[in-house]
Design a protein around this motif. Sequence first.
Motif, mmCIF file in Angstrom:
data_model
loop_
_atom_site.group_PDB
_atom_site.id
_atom_site.type_symbol
_atom_site.label_atom_id
_atom_site.label_comp_id
_atom_site.label_asym_id
_atom_site.label_seq_id
_atom_site.Cartn_x
_atom_site.Cartn_y
_atom_site.Cartn_z
ATOM 1 N N ASP A 191 0.839 -1.211 0.000
ATOM 2 C CA ASP A 191 0.000 0.000 0.000
ATOM 3 C C ASP A 191 0.869 1.254 0.000
ATOM 4 O OD1 ASP A 191 -2.280 -1.590 0.038
ATOM 5 O OD2 ASP A 191 -2.319 -1.662 2.228
ATOM 6 N N ASN A 192 1.919 1.213 -0.850
ATOM 7 C CA ASN A 192 2.844 2.347 -1.052
ATOM 8 C C ASN A 192 3.733 2.633 0.163
ATOM 9 O OD1 ASN A 192 1.939 2.849 -3.711
ATOM 10 N ND2 ASN A 192 0.205 4.041 -2.914
ATOM 11 N N ILE A 193 3.771 1.740 1.122
ATOM 12 C CA ILE A 193 4.650 1.892 2.284
ATOM 13 C C ILE A 193 5.769 0.862 2.161
ATOM 14 C CG2 ILE A 193 4.824 1.786 4.800
ATOM 15 C CD1 ILE A 193 1.888 2.560 4.935
ATOM 16 N N LYS A 194 7.027 1.328 2.267
ATOM 17 C CA LYS A 194 8.176 0.460 2.053
ATOM 18 C C LYS A 194 8.278 -0.612 3.131
ATOM 19 C CE LYS A 194 13.133 0.580 1.107
ATOM 20 N NZ LYS A 194 14.333 1.435 0.965
ATOM 21 N N LEU A 195 8.589 -1.824 2.687
ATOM 22 C CA LEU A 195 8.795 -2.954 3.600
ATOM 23 C C LEU A 195 10.291 -3.214 3.763
ATOM 24 C CD1 LEU A 195 6.084 -5.429 2.221
ATOM 25 C CD2 LEU A 195 5.866 -3.840 4.160
ATOM 26 N N ASP A 196 10.659 -3.718 4.920
ATOM 27 C CA ASP A 196 12.064 -3.987 5.205
ATOM 28 C C ASP A 196 12.572 -5.232 4.489
ATOM 29 O OD1 ASP A 196 12.168 -1.766 6.832
ATOM 30 O OD2 ASP A 196 11.664 -2.901 8.652
ATOM 31 N N LYS A 197 11.670 -6.167 4.191
ATOM 32 C CA LYS A 197 12.085 -7.408 3.557
ATOM 33 C C LYS A 197 10.941 -7.969 2.726
ATOM 34 C CE LYS A 197 10.904 -9.959 7.789
ATOM 35 N NZ LYS A 197 11.398 -10.895 8.818
ATOM 36 N N GLU A 198 11.242 -9.040 2.014
ATOM 37 C CA GLU A 198 10.230 -9.678 1.178
ATOM 38 C C GLU A 198 9.146 -10.283 2.064
ATOM 39 O OE1 GLU A 198 9.874 -13.433 -1.960
ATOM 40 O OE2 GLU A 198 11.828 -12.551 -1.493
ATOM 41 N N PRO A 199 7.867 -10.064 1.730
ATOM 42 C CA PRO A 199 6.786 -10.590 2.571
ATOM 43 C C PRO A 199 6.712 -12.116 2.519
ATOM 44 C CG PRO A 199 5.905 -9.610 0.571
ATOM 45 C CD PRO A 199 7.353 -9.276 0.598
ATOM 46 N N LYS A 200 6.403 -12.718 3.672
ATOM 47 C CA LYS A 200 6.199 -14.160 3.777
ATOM 48 C C LYS A 200 4.810 -14.403 4.348
ATOM 49 C CE LYS A 200 10.450 -15.220 2.536
ATOM 50 N NZ LYS A 200 10.742 -15.953 1.278
ATOM 51 N N PHE A 201 4.095 -15.395 3.804
ATOM 52 C CA PHE A 201 2.720 -15.648 4.232
ATOM 53 C C PHE A 201 2.595 -17.124 4.626
ATOM 54 C CE2 PHE A 201 2.536 -12.360 0.890
ATOM 55 C CZ PHE A 201 2.079 -11.299 1.648
ATOM 56 N N THR A 202 2.973 -17.442 5.870
ATOM 57 C CA THR A 202 2.826 -18.826 6.350
ATOM 58 C C THR A 202 1.428 -19.074 6.894
ATOM 59 O OG1 THR A 202 3.714 -18.113 8.490
ATOM 60 C CG2 THR A 202 5.272 -18.997 6.863
ATOM 61 N N LYS A 203 0.796 -18.012 7.432
ATOM 62 C CA LYS A 203 -0.581 -18.123 7.933
ATOM 63 C C LYS A 203 -1.232 -16.757 7.755
ATOM 64 C CE LYS A 203 -3.332 -19.604 11.925
ATOM 65 N NZ LYS A 203 -3.296 -20.070 13.334
ATOM 66 N N LEU A 204 -2.096 -16.680 6.749
ATOM 67 C CA LEU A 204 -2.689 -15.400 6.375
ATOM 68 C C LEU A 204 -3.640 -14.884 7.443
ATOM 69 C CD1 LEU A 204 -3.399 -16.062 2.588
ATOM 70 C CD2 LEU A 204 -1.726 -14.465 3.539
ATOM 71 N N THR A 205 -3.580 -13.574 7.647
ATOM 72 C CA THR A 205 -4.534 -12.882 8.524
ATOM 73 C C THR A 205 -5.174 -11.750 7.729
ATOM 74 O OG1 THR A 205 -2.882 -11.300 9.325
ATOM 75 C CG2 THR A 205 -3.073 -13.388 10.521
ATOM 76 N N TYR A 206 -6.229 -11.173 8.320
ATOM 77 C CA TYR A 206 -6.894 -10.071 7.623
ATOM 78 C C TYR A 206 -5.941 -8.895 7.417
ATOM 79 C CZ TYR A 206 -11.102 -12.695 8.842
ATOM 80 O OH TYR A 206 -12.041 -13.666 8.967
ATOM 81 N N ALA A 207 -4.981 -8.732 8.301
ATOM 82 C CA ALA A 207 -4.039 -7.612 8.197
ATOM 83 C C ALA A 207 -3.105 -7.760 6.995
ATOM 84 C CB ALA A 207 -3.219 -7.491 9.476
ATOM 85 N N ASP A 208 -3.015 -8.987 6.443
ATOM 86 C CA ASP A 208 -2.158 -9.191 5.279
ATOM 87 C C ASP A 208 -2.785 -8.662 4.000
ATOM 88 O OD1 ASP A 208 -0.118 -10.434 6.717
ATOM 89 O OD2 ASP A 208 -1.115 -12.383 6.615
ATOM 90 N N SER A 209 -4.057 -8.309 4.041
ATOM 91 C CA SER A 209 -4.716 -7.779 2.847
ATOM 92 C C SER A 209 -4.056 -6.473 2.422
ATOM 93 C CB SER A 209 -6.208 -7.541 3.124
ATOM 94 O OG SER A 209 -6.859 -8.747 3.449
#
Length: 578
Positions: free
Chosen positions: A361-379
Amino acid sequence: MHLLSASCVCALLITSLLRQVRGLETFIGLYGETLEIPCNNGAVKAEDILITKWKYDKGEGLSGDLLVKKNQNVLISATDEYKGRVSMAANSSLLLSPARLTDQRTFTCMVVAGADITEFPVNVVIYKTPASLEISDNAQELEIGKLTKLGKCVAKDANPAANITWLKNNTPLVADGKGISIKASVLVDPVTGLSSTSSILEYSAKKEDTDAEFTCSTQHTVGAELVSSPVTLTITYTTENIILQVIAQDPLKEGDNVTLKCVADGNPAPTAFNFHLKEELVKVENADTYTITNVSRNTTGEYKCSLVDDPTMEASKDITVNYLDINLSPSGNIVKSAGEAMDLTLQIDSSGDYKVSWTKDNIKLDKEPKFTKLTYADSGIYECEVTNGALSLKASLELAVQDVSEELRPVAGAPVIRRLSKLRSEDGKHKVLICDVEGSPKPAVSWSINGTSLDESPFLNGKIKHKITVVPSANLTVSCMVSNEFGSDSRTINVSSLFEEVRMDKQDQSDENDQTKLVVGVVVGLLIATIVIGLAYWGYMKKSKQGSWKTGEKENGSSEEEKKLEEKVEENSQKAEV
């Protein structure tokens, strides 16, 4: 008569003793102009002068008369080359025109003042600047290391004879007997006596003499310096070195064009070259370039060029075509259930080192995202950017995490406003407007009024809830508008001012108090009725136990009445509870 003659002789002797000869002066005149040769320069007062006489030295001890001035009368006595060329100025100066080189001699002004006779000799020198200065017979080209006649510089008709200096790029050249030879000569015109100087320059050229300017100059005794027009010569030499130049955009990437240019240092330059394109040999004539169009990563490699006349003389250059390919999997719009795992893979094919950055959402992340267990916040919208120097590529995915119980996923379509509602805040100081929307992709929400404390719920399963806080000072009609790429929708709601609601709240509170009193009265009445019925039933049951002698038929009747009475008590009890 003899006495008179003796007296005259005596007078002449006395006159001879009184004659004075002043020192010799030098007068410089210009060739072809009028000379004004001064007499006595004020040594004798004009009012004291009785006779003024001009004469000149003919050589061999002889003199020639020119003119005499007595009592303001001028008598010209010149009969030779000065006839018609001489006159006398008001100050007794001799005017001679036009000046010639033969006028370079001594002229004498004799002045008689009282008993004195004074002579003022003047030596006349005639100067003339060169009529022109030019280079002729110049060579068209010079060969390196070979002493060659470069040109001839001539300064015509001068007096005295002009001295000539050769220059290269405004720097004087000096003969050294090796690479520079300068020979000068002077020719005198037998009629005018003027001198013409000639200077021949022989020069051994160097490679750096290409485009050099050669000139000649002279600085005469009188007048300004004269400089000839410059001469530029072609310097010829054989090719000793070649280089291969690569002309292309930086960085060179797939689809671009690249031009190979073979540059040789010979003069004249070669006109034919061989270009070695990996395993292919291309010969070009009357050109020194070759262009490769629409290059690809397979174009990367070593390239060469050489002389057609001398293939051993060659140059090479490495060409690197930069490329960058990325593949993000999955990508696009992704819908997953909460608790699931999702593998995110980014494949990169690059010609060199690269850097990867991620945003959510146009905000820089520190590392590549990992999705082992999805939550609503991952949307959200995830975007990766891969850079290799000036090359840059992006890929993205839009992830929506839904409730596990949801079986239907949102289908792309125009947004619809399901509900538009309003609430009053707990402190009663503002209104909260709520717009419930469904649609996919995520619709944009806007209001017809400016509000504060904007709040938007996560976009899940094609649903979104948008809230704004307003403080209406008057009754308003507010619209909620939504849209996406498939369409739009809007609804309106009436919002009353806070002042109006306070007044209405007070009236509603009074009505509610009256209703409360009525309800309490009804409840109390029902309770009393229930107690009375219960007491009657209790009394009735007591009598029934005492009159057990009654017949069975009466007992059955009593049972039916007892049942009805119980139902009545139950009904009253329920009303009392309400």
